[in-house]
Design a protein around this motif. Structure first.
Motif, PDB file in Angstrom:
ATOM      1  N   ARG A  44     -15.043  28.572  40.015  1.00 31.43           N
ATOM      2  CA  ARG A  44     -15.894  27.468  40.456  1.00 31.43           C
ATOM      3  C   ARG A  44     -17.304  27.974  40.756  1.00 31.43           C
ATOM      4  NH1 ARG A  44     -13.746  23.418  44.966  1.00 31.43           N
ATOM      5  NH2 ARG A  44     -12.412  22.950  43.188  1.00 31.43           N
ATOM      6  N   LEU A  45     -17.413  29.131  41.376  1.00 29.03           N
ATOM      7  CA  LEU A  45     -18.735  29.683  41.688  1.00 29.03           C
ATOM      8  C   LEU A  45     -19.515  29.963  40.403  1.00 29.03           C
ATOM      9  CD1 LEU A  45     -17.830  32.134  44.599  1.00 29.03           C
ATOM     10  CD2 LEU A  45     -19.174  30.026  44.762  1.00 29.03           C
ATOM     11  N   VAL A  46     -18.828  30.526  39.403  1.00 30.46           N
ATOM     12  CA  VAL A  46     -19.498  30.813  38.119  1.00 30.46           C
ATOM     13  C   VAL A  46     -19.964  29.523  37.477  1.00 30.46           C
ATOM     14  CG1 VAL A  46     -19.136  31.664  35.757  1.00 30.46           C
ATOM     15  CG2 VAL A  46     -18.314  32.997  37.722  1.00 30.46           C
ATOM     16  N   ASP A  47     -19.100  28.503  37.434  1.00 31.24           N
ATOM     17  CA  ASP A  47     -19.467  27.220  36.823  1.00 31.24           C
ATOM     18  C   ASP A  47     -20.665  26.601  37.522  1.00 31.24           C
ATOM     19  OD1 ASP A  47     -17.404  27.498  35.062  1.00 31.24           O
ATOM     20  OD2 ASP A  47     -16.028  26.155  36.136  1.00 31.24           O
ATOM     21  N   GLU A  48     -20.665  26.600  38.874  1.00 32.61           N
ATOM     22  CA  GLU A  48     -21.751  25.955  39.615  1.00 32.61           C
ATOM     23  C   GLU A  48     -23.050  26.737  39.473  1.00 32.61           C
ATOM     24  OE1 GLU A  48     -21.666  23.115  41.148  1.00 32.61           O
ATOM     25  OE2 GLU A  48     -19.663  22.713  41.911  1.00 32.61           O
ATOM     26  N   LEU A  49     -22.954  28.083  39.398  1.00 31.43           N
ATOM     27  CA  LEU A  49     -24.171  28.896  39.318  1.00 31.43           C
ATOM     28  C   LEU A  49     -24.786  28.887  37.916  1.00 31.43           C
ATOM     29  CD1 LEU A  49     -23.369  32.112  41.393  1.00 31.43           C
ATOM     30  CD2 LEU A  49     -25.254  30.529  41.773  1.00 31.43           C
ATOM     31  N   TYR A  50     -23.941  28.969  36.861  1.00 34.77           N
ATOM     32  CA  TYR A  50     -24.472  29.193  35.514  1.00 34.77           C
ATOM     33  C   TYR A  50     -24.274  28.019  34.561  1.00 34.77           C
ATOM     34  CZ  TYR A  50     -24.612  33.967  37.270  1.00 34.77           C
ATOM     35  OH  TYR A  50     -24.872  35.090  38.020  1.00 34.77           O
ATOM     36  N   GLY A  51     -23.529  27.003  34.990  1.00 31.94           N
ATOM     37  CA  GLY A  51     -23.361  25.828  34.151  1.00 31.94           C
ATOM     38  C   GLY A  51     -22.574  26.115  32.903  1.00 31.94           C
ATOM     39  N   SER A  52     -22.972  25.489  31.782  1.00 31.41           N
ATOM     40  CA  SER A  52     -22.217  25.582  30.517  1.00 31.41           C
ATOM     41  C   SER A  52     -22.515  26.868  29.741  1.00 31.41           C
ATOM     42  CB  SER A  52     -22.543  24.378  29.626  1.00 31.41           C
ATOM     43  OG  SER A  52     -23.938  24.327  29.373  1.00 31.41           O
ATOM     44  N   GLU A  53     -23.510  27.683  30.181  1.00 30.13           N
ATOM     45  CA  GLU A  53     -23.859  28.917  29.471  1.00 30.13           C
ATOM     46  C   GLU A  53     -23.819  30.113  30.417  1.00 30.13           C
ATOM     47  OE1 GLU A  53     -27.590  28.401  27.593  1.00 30.13           O
ATOM     48  OE2 GLU A  53     -26.927  26.719  26.361  1.00 30.13           O
ATOM     49  N   PRO A  54     -22.614  30.519  30.853  1.00 30.54           N
ATOM     50  CA  PRO A  54     -22.515  31.674  31.741  1.00 30.54           C
ATOM     51  C   PRO A  54     -22.816  32.958  30.993  1.00 30.54           C
ATOM     52  CG  PRO A  54     -20.331  30.947  31.087  1.00 30.54           C
ATOM     53  CD  PRO A  54     -21.300  29.947  30.510  1.00 30.54           C
ATOM     54  N   PRO A  55     -23.239  34.016  31.670  1.00 28.64           N
ATOM     55  CA  PRO A  55     -23.485  35.305  31.026  1.00 28.64           C
ATOM     56  C   PRO A  55     -22.186  35.890  30.490  1.00 28.64           C
ATOM     57  CG  PRO A  55     -23.608  35.532  33.403  1.00 28.64           C
ATOM     58  CD  PRO A  55     -23.527  34.065  33.109  1.00 28.64           C
ATOM     59  N   SER A  56     -22.312  36.837  29.537  1.00 32.77           N
ATOM     60  CA  SER A  56     -21.116  37.403  28.925  1.00 32.77           C
ATOM     61  C   SER A  56     -20.243  38.121  29.941  1.00 32.77           C
ATOM     62  CB  SER A  56     -21.516  38.374  27.794  1.00 32.77           C
ATOM     63  OG  SER A  56     -22.383  39.392  28.330  1.00 32.77           O
ATOM     64  N   ASP A  57     -20.855  38.754  30.928  1.00 38.33           N
ATOM     65  CA  ASP A  57     -20.080  39.422  31.976  1.00 38.33           C
ATOM     66  C   ASP A  57     -20.273  38.658  33.284  1.00 38.33           C
ATOM     67  OD1 ASP A  57     -18.581  41.101  33.458  1.00 38.33           O
ATOM     68  OD2 ASP A  57     -19.852  42.882  33.199  1.00 38.33           O
ATOM     69  N   ALA A  58     -19.699  37.430  33.321  1.00 37.50           N
ATOM     70  CA  ALA A  58     -19.944  36.510  34.440  1.00 37.50           C
ATOM     71  C   ALA A  58     -19.466  37.089  35.765  1.00 37.50           C
ATOM     72  CB  ALA A  58     -19.240  35.178  34.174  1.00 37.50           C
ATOM     73  N   ALA A  59     -18.334  37.820  35.759  1.00 34.97           N
ATOM     74  CA  ALA A  59     -17.801  38.350  37.026  1.00 34.97           C
ATOM     75  C   ALA A  59     -18.771  39.339  37.650  1.00 34.97           C
ATOM     76  CB  ALA A  59     -16.448  39.002  36.778  1.00 34.97           C
ATOM     77  N   ASN A  60     -19.334  40.254  36.808  1.00 36.59           N
ATOM     78  CA  ASN A  60     -20.280  41.228  37.343  1.00 36.59           C
ATOM     79  C   ASN A  60     -21.571  40.546  37.788  1.00 36.59           C
ATOM     80  OD1 ASN A  60     -18.689  43.495  37.141  1.00 36.59           O
ATOM     81  ND2 ASN A  60     -19.298  43.930  35.023  1.00 36.59           N
ATOM     82  N   ALA A  61     -21.973  39.531  37.015  1.00 39.96           N
ATOM     83  CA  ALA A  61     -23.199  38.809  37.379  1.00 39.96           C
ATOM     84  C   ALA A  61     -23.025  38.129  38.746  1.00 39.96           C
ATOM     85  CB  ALA A  61     -23.530  37.763  36.305  1.00 39.96           C
ATOM     86  N   LEU A  62     -21.835  37.507  38.959  1.00 40.87           N
ATOM     87  CA  LEU A  62     -21.573  36.858  40.254  1.00 40.87           C
ATOM     88  C   LEU A  62     -21.563  37.891  41.375  1.00 40.87           C
ATOM     89  CD1 LEU A  62     -20.735  34.462  42.022  1.00 40.87           C
ATOM     90  CD2 LEU A  62     -18.358  34.893  41.326  1.00 40.87           C
TER      91      LEU A  62
END
Length: 865
Positions: A44-62
């Motif tokens: 949910r945090l990834v979706d709310e922060l990055y929307g429909s275009e999350p970074p390839s390494d979303a977990a590390n970015a978060l």
């Protein structure tokens, strides 16, 4: 740490505002704050922060965003990692949105529960937390919409509260309507606010605007709720809400239950001033009721029109009210009707007959007196509720207040009158409860500092009572003042004889809650009595009446109607003591006769300890005499000095208490001693009660001297017959006890003792009950030891209440025997030593001491063995 999201996202530490960082750290902080104290899933945090275009390494970015936010906040522990997500480790109350929701919820509940004052306070505080649009500088549209909807709902509830309080802001509501043009609730509030300000035409136009907009935008008509507001405006209706209460409601559950259970359309709460009728009515009425305060009014119908927000027209006020209320299902609270009682009754009858769905809850110091009225008396609070009220109000001015024994004394002295208790509790800010209790003999000077904002008649205790006094007729005031002379209430006969007013005037005082009527007696609350007694006293007439009552009652206490007369004197006990006090000060010779007439009653009642002080005061005011009356007084005041006076009496005996005093203080006559003139006089008396007394006395002494049991029993039965022929229970019990002592059958002894107990129980003779209970235990000792113990304990308690030292000593001696038999000699010795300490002057004490000493000696001998 405090987080704010009702506006731009902010964080504040004790050192000031924190620079959170760019859009993503602010968004992350907002997402965690929205669910403070809960784990927010990683996805949910990834979706709310990055929307429909999350970074390839979303977990590390978060994780990187979390690290930046932790550094900004200066405390890494504030954001906790869990396998499922991250958690903001802050209480919800430290996030403005959560604080807002809690306050708004409490505010709506207060509004639903009929407390618009509290609702306005809570909702205003909630809305002050907003600094602009929610989440103003982050892109969280769904959360923003939800928060703004909550804000709009809270603003609407605040408007509703202010409308109920009669202080809504038309401009503010207009702005809300422009922001939410299809919200019919807000449209209704705007119409009500305009109507309250007398802008009826604008209110009607607001309805037309709403109807047109709804038709154009939605193709619908206004809702039933909005149409009801329109009808209310057409009729010119806007009513005064129930006043909000600033303190908690204490007690009165029984009265609330009764009111709720009644189906009558007119219920009148009656009671004295300060009893809490208004507060009870407000608590019982609930939201939506129409409150009419008649205290400052001069016209009931006009005041009711004002409470409804109606203007007077060419119609009569009663007809105008009928038009307004005919189709409404509502409760009308008519408060403080007493000074306009006729008008209130007339309007109530008119409205109830013309408006079938209207109900009325009235408060008054007297009934309205119309058909269909149901009365609900509002009595003083019971002791438990009184103390709870005192403690609650005392803690408002003195948070450290702790109830104590003086609290109970204060509440009892103030008759459980709520206003008086609240005024006394307010004094705990500067006085201790002991100091307050000591000053209640001048309560009208003490209880003078009430609520400055209250009506003048409720600001001081004196004002409360004066309000009732001023409403009385001249005859009613005169009777109230006379009746205040009675310290223990009065019978109808006493009121008529002493106060010399007819029953109609007395009934008027009962109707007006100045006098309480119960069980054939009339009494005033002590506060009302103290005020009324300032105006007139009739002590001489009062004393004369009760002297005559005592004179008539004395011989009846030795006849068949003794229970009725004893009950009557018991009811008048306080008045009899008052008459004795007054005559002691102003007519000592009359007091001497009164003491003689009351001596036997006091003996039966077990009041000798109570009256000893009064007897000693009288003894100081009368010269020494060789009269029967003086001997009776001396027996009560200084029994250790009465022997010489008793021996000097020669009869005839007019007051048989002399014989009882003689027996108690001298003991059984010694056959070897020469006879006295008084003995001869008594032996030859033709009085059947004295004959019975001498008969059983002779039986006892015959048995003690000669051991002839058969003759003694025969003499006792003859004495019993005399007492039973008279219907005299005390004498019967004495003979039954002697017979129980003489019989050799334990079962018969127990049965005779039970008969004696039943006889004195009918009479309520406290001393005899205690003594007989102890002797019953003696007779049970070898039959049922456990029951004997229970009887000894009961005798001990009753003897303590009656002040009977010898009876207590004998009961302790009996308990010592039981302890010794159970193998506890230490406990037995303790009880016997305590019994020794109880004993003093008189043959009964001497006889008891002999028994105790013998038991103690036997205990010590058994220990040596």
């Amino acid at each position: 740490m405090h987080i704010g999201i009702l506006g731009p996202v902010e964080a504040h530490s004790p050192d000031g505002k924190i620079a959170v960082g760019g859009p993503r750290p602010r968004t992350l902080l907002a997402l965690l704050a929205i669910r403070a104290g809960e784990i927010v899933p990683l996805g949910r945090l990834v979706d709310e922060l990055y929307g429909s275009e999350p970074p390839s390494d979303a977990a590390n970015a978060l994780q990187g965003q979390v690290s930046r936010l932790r550094r900004a906040l200066g405390d890494a522990s504030l954001i906790e990692f869990h396998p499922a997500g991250y958690l903001l480790a802050l209480p919800a109350s430290q996030v403005d949105a959560h604080r807002f929701v809690a306050l708004a919820t409490d505010g709506r509940q207060a509004l639903e529960q009929g407390d618009p004052q509290a609702a306005e306070s809570l909702l205003s505080e909630a809305l002050r937390l907003w600094r602009g649009p929610a989440l103003a500088d982050v892109a969280l549209a769904d959360h923003t919409t939800r928060l703004e909807q909550q804000r709009s709902a809270a603003a609407g509830s605040l408007v509703a509260a202010r409308i109920r309080l009669g202080k809504a802001d038309v401009a503010e509501i207009g702005d809300l309507v422009r922001q939410n043009p299809l919200d019919e609730r807000l449209r209704g509030y705007l119409m009500q606010a305009l109507n309250q300000q007398g802008r009826q035409a604008e209110a009607l136009q607001a309805f037309e605007d709403a109807r047109a907009l709804l038709a154009d935008e939605l193709g619908t008509d206004p809702s039933p709720e909005l149409r009801a507001v329109h009808l209310q405006v057409l009729r010119g209706q806007t009513h005064r809400e129930l006043p909000a209460q600033l303190t908690s409601f204490v007690g009165r559950q029984e009265e609330l239950t009764r009111i709720a259970s009644l189906s009558a359309r007119l219920i009148t709460l009656t009671g004295p001033g300060g009893a809490g009728k208004t507060r009870l009515a407000l608590q019982a009425a609930g939201p939506g009721a129409i409150f009419v305060d008649l205290a400052p009014a001069k016209d009931v119908a006009a005041a009711t029109l004002q409470a409804l927000g109606l203007k007077e027209t060419v119609l009569e006020p009663e007809d105008r009210l009928t038009l307004a209320l005919r189709e409404r299902d509502t409760l009308l609270v008519l408060d403080n009707c007493e000074h306009l009682i006729v008008q209130a009754a007339q309007l109530a009858q008119h409205l109830l007959s013309t408006c079938p769905s209207v109900r009325i809850l009235a408060t008054s110091r007297e009934a309205l007196g119309i058909t269909g009225e149901t009365l609900c008396p509002v009595p003083p609070l019971d002791p438990e509720q009184s103390v709870a009220l005192f403690a609650d109000r005392a803690r408002l001015v003195n948070p450290a207040f702790v109830r104590d024994r003086h609290t109970i004394d204060i509440c009892r002295e103030l008759d459980g009158l709520p206003l008086a208790i609240e005024l006394a509790a307010a004094r705990t800010r500067t006085l201790t409860t002991e100091e307050i209790a000591a000053r209640l003999n001048d309560r009208f000077r003490l209880l003078t500092k009430g609520n400055r904002a209250a009506a003048p008649r409720h600001q001081t205790l004196r004002a409360v009572v004066e309000w009732s006094w001023d409403l009385l007729t001249e005859d009613e005031r005169d009777l109230a003042a006379c009746l205040a002379t009675f310290s223990g209430g009065a019978s109808l006969e006493a009121v008529e004889e002493v106060c010399r007013h007819d029953i109609g005037t007395l009934e008027a005082l009962v109707d007006k809650s100045l006098v309480e009527a119960a069980d054939g007696r009339y009494r005033m609350l002590e506060t009302i009595r103290e005020f009324c007694s300032e105006h007139k006293r009739v002590d001489a007439l009062h004393a004369t009446y009760f002297q005559e009552l005592a004179r008539r009652a004395d011989p009846e206490l030795r006849r068949r109607d003794q229970v009725r007369w004893f009950t009557r004197l018991t009811a008048e006990h306080a008045n009899l003591m008052q008459a004795l006090e007054w005559t002691t000060s102003f007519a000592p010779e009359q007091a001497l006769r009164l003491v003689s007439d009351l001596a036997w009653y006091w003996y039966l009642k077990g009041s000798r300890t109570e009256v000893r002080g009064a007897a000693r005061r009288l003894l100081d005011r009368v010269p020494e005499q060789s009269t029967e009356e003086y001997t009776v007084l001396l027996a009560l005041a200084e029994p250790e000095h009465v022997q010489e006076k008793l021996l000097a009496l020669c009869g005839p005996i007019k007051q048989p208490f002399v014989l009882i005093a003689w027996a108690m203080l001298s003991g059984p006559p010694d056959p070897s001693e020469p006879r006295t003139a008084l003995q001869d006089e008594v032996e030859n008396s033709e009085d059947p009660w004295i004959q019975g007394l001498i008969g059983f006395s002779n039986a006892y002494t015959t048995w003690a001297a000669s051991g002839d049991r058969a003759v003694a029993i025969e003499q006792s039965r003859e004495a019993l017959r005399r007492f039973q022929d008279l219907g005299e229970r005390w004498g019967s019990a004495q003979v039954l006890d002697v017979l129980a002592t003489m019989t050799e059958d334990p079962a018969e002894a127990l049965a005779l003792t039970d008969q004696a107990l039943q006889a004195v129980a009918e009479l309520g003779a406290v001393e005899e009950l205690a003594e007989l209970r102890g002797r019953r235990a003696d007779r049970l000792l070898d039959i049922d030891q456990d029951q004997a113990e229970r009887d000894y304990l009961q005798a001990l308690e009753m003897a303590a209440q009656a002040g009977l030292a010898a009876t207590r000593a004998l009961a302790n001696a009996g308990l010592a025997k039981i302890a010794q038999r159970r193998g506890d000699p230490a406990r037995a010795e303790e009880l016997l030593l305590a019994a020794q300490q109880e004993l003093g002057f008189g043959w009964m004490h001497t006889a008891a001491k002999q028994q105790v000493d013998e038991a103690l000696s036997e205990l010590w001998r058994s220990r040596e063995v």
